[in-house]
Design a protein around this motif. Structure first.
Motif, PDB file in Angstrom:
ATOM      1  N   LEU A 163       0.870  -1.173   0.000  1.00 10.63           N
ATOM      2  CA  LEU A 163       0.000   0.000   0.000  1.00 10.63           C
ATOM      3  C   LEU A 163       0.906   1.222   0.000  1.00 10.63           C
ATOM      4  CD1 LEU A 163      -2.092  -1.088   3.107  1.00 10.63           C
ATOM      5  CD2 LEU A 163      -2.584  -1.635   0.735  1.00 10.63           C
ATOM      6  N   LEU A 164       0.597   2.222  -0.798  1.00 10.47           N
ATOM      7  CA  LEU A 164       1.398   3.435  -0.857  1.00 10.47           C
ATOM      8  C   LEU A 164       0.449   4.620  -0.816  1.00 10.47           C
ATOM      9  CD1 LEU A 164       4.518   4.286  -2.591  1.00 10.47           C
ATOM     10  CD2 LEU A 164       2.551   5.546  -3.433  1.00 10.47           C
ATOM     11  N   VAL A 165       0.712   5.556   0.089  1.00 13.34           N
ATOM     12  CA  VAL A 165      -0.103   6.766   0.197  1.00 13.34           C
ATOM     13  C   VAL A 165       0.841   7.957   0.159  1.00 13.34           C
ATOM     14  CG1 VAL A 165      -1.740   8.071   1.608  1.00 13.34           C
ATOM     15  CG2 VAL A 165      -1.874   5.574   1.542  1.00 13.34           C
ATOM     16  N   GLY A 166       0.539   8.916  -0.715  1.00 11.45           N
ATOM     17  CA  GLY A 166       1.376  10.095  -0.859  1.00 11.45           C
ATOM     18  C   GLY A 166       0.644  11.358  -0.473  1.00 11.45           C
ATOM     19  N   ASP A 167       1.395  12.334   0.055  1.00 15.74           N
ATOM     20  CA  ASP A 167       0.826  13.644   0.385  1.00 15.74           C
ATOM     21  C   ASP A 167       1.824  14.736   0.000  1.00 15.74           C
ATOM     22  OD1 ASP A 167       2.620  14.295   2.632  1.00 15.74           O
ATOM     23  OD2 ASP A 167       1.484  12.818   3.782  1.00 15.74           O
ATOM     24  N   ASN A 168       1.450  15.990   0.218  1.00 19.54           N
ATOM     25  CA  ASN A 168       2.275  17.129  -0.193  1.00 19.54           C
ATOM     26  C   ASN A 168       3.177  17.658   0.909  1.00 19.54           C
ATOM     27  OD1 ASN A 168       1.169  17.199  -2.792  1.00 19.54           O
ATOM     28  ND2 ASN A 168      -0.603  18.313  -2.054  1.00 19.54           N
ATOM     29  N   ASP A 169       3.152  17.068   2.087  1.00 18.58           N
ATOM     30  CA  ASP A 169       3.954  17.545   3.200  1.00 18.58           C
ATOM     31  C   ASP A 169       5.378  16.993   3.086  1.00 18.58           C
ATOM     32  OD1 ASP A 169       4.927  18.506   5.589  1.00 18.58           O
ATOM     33  OD2 ASP A 169       3.797  17.107   6.839  1.00 18.58           O
ATOM     34  N   PRO A 170       6.391  17.870   3.048  1.00 20.10           N
ATOM     35  CA  PRO A 170       7.763  17.386   2.911  1.00 20.10           C
ATOM     36  C   PRO A 170       8.327  16.793   4.202  1.00 20.10           C
ATOM     37  CG  PRO A 170       7.751  19.766   3.075  1.00 20.10           C
ATOM     38  CD  PRO A 170       6.315  19.323   3.018  1.00 20.10           C
ATOM     39  N   HIS A 171       7.665  16.993   5.341  1.00 19.56           N
ATOM     40  CA  HIS A 171       8.161  16.451   6.607  1.00 19.56           C
ATOM     41  C   HIS A 171       8.001  14.934   6.621  1.00 19.56           C
ATOM     42  CE1 HIS A 171       7.209  20.691   7.582  1.00 19.56           C
ATOM     43  NE2 HIS A 171       8.369  20.588   8.218  1.00 19.56           N
ATOM     44  N   LEU A 172       9.065  14.251   6.984  1.00 17.65           N
ATOM     45  CA  LEU A 172       9.041  12.804   6.992  1.00 17.65           C
ATOM     46  C   LEU A 172       8.299  12.293   8.231  1.00 17.65           C
ATOM     47  CD1 LEU A 172      12.660  12.133   5.750  1.00 17.65           C
ATOM     48  CD2 LEU A 172      10.536  12.223   4.436  1.00 17.65           C
ATOM     49  N   PRO A 173       7.660  11.146   8.127  1.00 14.49           N
ATOM     50  CA  PRO A 173       6.895  10.629   9.267  1.00 14.49           C
ATOM     51  C   PRO A 173       7.821  10.220  10.413  1.00 14.49           C
ATOM     52  CG  PRO A 173       6.977   8.999   7.528  1.00 14.49           C
ATOM     53  CD  PRO A 173       7.615  10.246   6.985  1.00 14.49           C
ATOM     54  N   ALA A 174       7.346  10.448  11.625  1.00 11.15           N
ATOM     55  CA  ALA A 174       8.109  10.068  12.810  1.00 11.15           C
ATOM     56  C   ALA A 174       7.145   9.457  13.817  1.00 11.15           C
ATOM     57  CB  ALA A 174       8.793  11.291  13.409  1.00 11.15           C
ATOM     58  N   PRO A 175       7.325   8.168  14.131  1.00  9.57           N
ATOM     59  CA  PRO A 175       6.455   7.548  15.136  1.00  9.57           C
ATOM     60  C   PRO A 175       6.564   8.292  16.465  1.00  9.57           C
ATOM     61  CG  PRO A 175       7.735   5.880  13.990  1.00  9.57           C
ATOM     62  CD  PRO A 175       8.284   7.221  13.577  1.00  9.57           C
TER      63      PRO A 175
ATOM     64  N   PRO B 240       7.284  18.530  -3.887  1.00  9.23           N
ATOM     65  CA  PRO B 240       7.131  18.524  -2.429  1.00  9.23           C
ATOM     66  C   PRO B 240       6.326  17.298  -1.991  1.00  9.23           C
ATOM     67  CG  PRO B 240       5.639  20.117  -3.414  1.00  9.23           C
ATOM     68  CD  PRO B 240       6.510  19.587  -4.521  1.00  9.23           C
ATOM     69  N   GLY B 241       6.626  16.818  -0.806  1.00  8.55           N
ATOM     70  CA  GLY B 241       5.835  15.732  -0.253  1.00  8.55           C
ATOM     71  C   GLY B 241       6.607  14.446  -0.100  1.00  8.55           C
ATOM     72  N   LYS B 242       5.855  13.411   0.244  1.00 10.20           N
ATOM     73  CA  LYS B 242       6.448  12.102   0.510  1.00 10.20           C
ATOM     74  C   LYS B 242       5.443  11.012   0.205  1.00 10.20           C
ATOM     75  CE  LYS B 242       4.911  12.413   5.239  1.00 10.20           C
ATOM     76  NZ  LYS B 242       4.239  13.654   4.968  1.00 10.20           N
ATOM     77  N   PHE B 243       5.953   9.796   0.116  1.00  7.91           N
ATOM     78  CA  PHE B 243       5.144   8.592   0.022  1.00  7.91           C
ATOM     79  C   PHE B 243       5.449   7.749   1.247  1.00  7.91           C
ATOM     80  CE2 PHE B 243       5.671   9.578  -4.549  1.00  7.91           C
ATOM     81  CZ  PHE B 243       4.335   9.648  -4.902  1.00  7.91           C
ATOM     82  N   VAL B 244       4.401   7.221   1.866  1.00  7.41           N
ATOM     83  CA  VAL B 244       4.552   6.270   2.964  1.00  7.41           C
ATOM     84  C   VAL B 244       3.968   4.959   2.464  1.00  7.41           C
ATOM     85  CG1 VAL B 244       3.985   5.722   5.368  1.00  7.41           C
ATOM     86  CG2 VAL B 244       4.324   8.113   4.680  1.00  7.41           C
ATOM     87  N   TRP B 245       4.704   3.866   2.650  1.00  4.69           N
ATOM     88  CA  TRP B 245       4.254   2.581   2.132  1.00  4.69           C
ATOM     89  C   TRP B 245       4.292   1.526   3.241  1.00  4.69           C
ATOM     90  CZ3 TRP B 245       7.724  -1.359   2.604  1.00  4.69           C
ATOM     91  CH2 TRP B 245       9.064  -1.003   2.759  1.00  4.69           C
TER      92      TRP B 245
END
Length: 162
Positions: free
Chosen positions: A77-89, A121-126
């Protein structure tokens, strides 16, 4: 591609389930994928607004991207958004109403990660989901339901939807 609005989460879940049923993906893997798409899409919507747009401006919803693809033993599963900040648990307090999405993702996916959409800009989280996850629906030990990441994800999702 979905508008980054609250109803996009429900559409992402429906789309994921429809695709996985078309692929004859096992029910237990589909349930895990449905929960994780919900978490990833919720996070993306919170961060999916175009740069320079206030998060409180409903006139500019932004977009998120959802992709699914099969692997030899499961689905990604891959979800992308426009926020350049990387995810942090995070480690939310016991009374916090949010902040557990990536912890759930880490517990329920066989592996997960993220990457930048550079030069955009943005990132993908998979997240990668096995077709038959450990602790899947119906797994029991000594006549009692084991507390599994899937069960915890179902409980947290149900609580959020109250």
């Amino acid at each position: 591609m979905l508008a980054a609005t609250p109803n996009a989460v429900a559409w992402a879940r429906r789309h994921t389930v429809d695709i996985l049923r078309t692929w004859s993906f096992p029910t237990e893997g589909t349930e895990v994928a449905r929960l994780l798409v919900s978490e990833l899409a919720t996070n993306a919507i919170r961060h999916g607004r175009p740069l320079g747009t206030a998060a409180t401006d409903p006139a500019v919803p932004g977009t998120i991207l959802l992709r699914l693809w099969q692997t030899n033993g499961g689905v990604v599963l891959l979800v992308g958004d426009n926020d350049p900040h990387l995810p942090a648990p995070r480690t939310p307090g016991s009374s916090a109403t949010g902040g557990r999405g990536l912890l759930l993702t880490s517990a329920m996916a066989s592996r997960w990660g993220y990457y930048s959409r550079h030069p955009h800009p943005g990132k993908f989280v998979w997240a990668e989901i096995p077709a038959r996850p450990e602790g899947a629906l119906g797994d029991q030990r000594r006549g009692q339901q084991e507390t599994t990441p899937l069960l915890l994800g179902q409980v947290l999702t149900a609580l959020r939807e109250l």
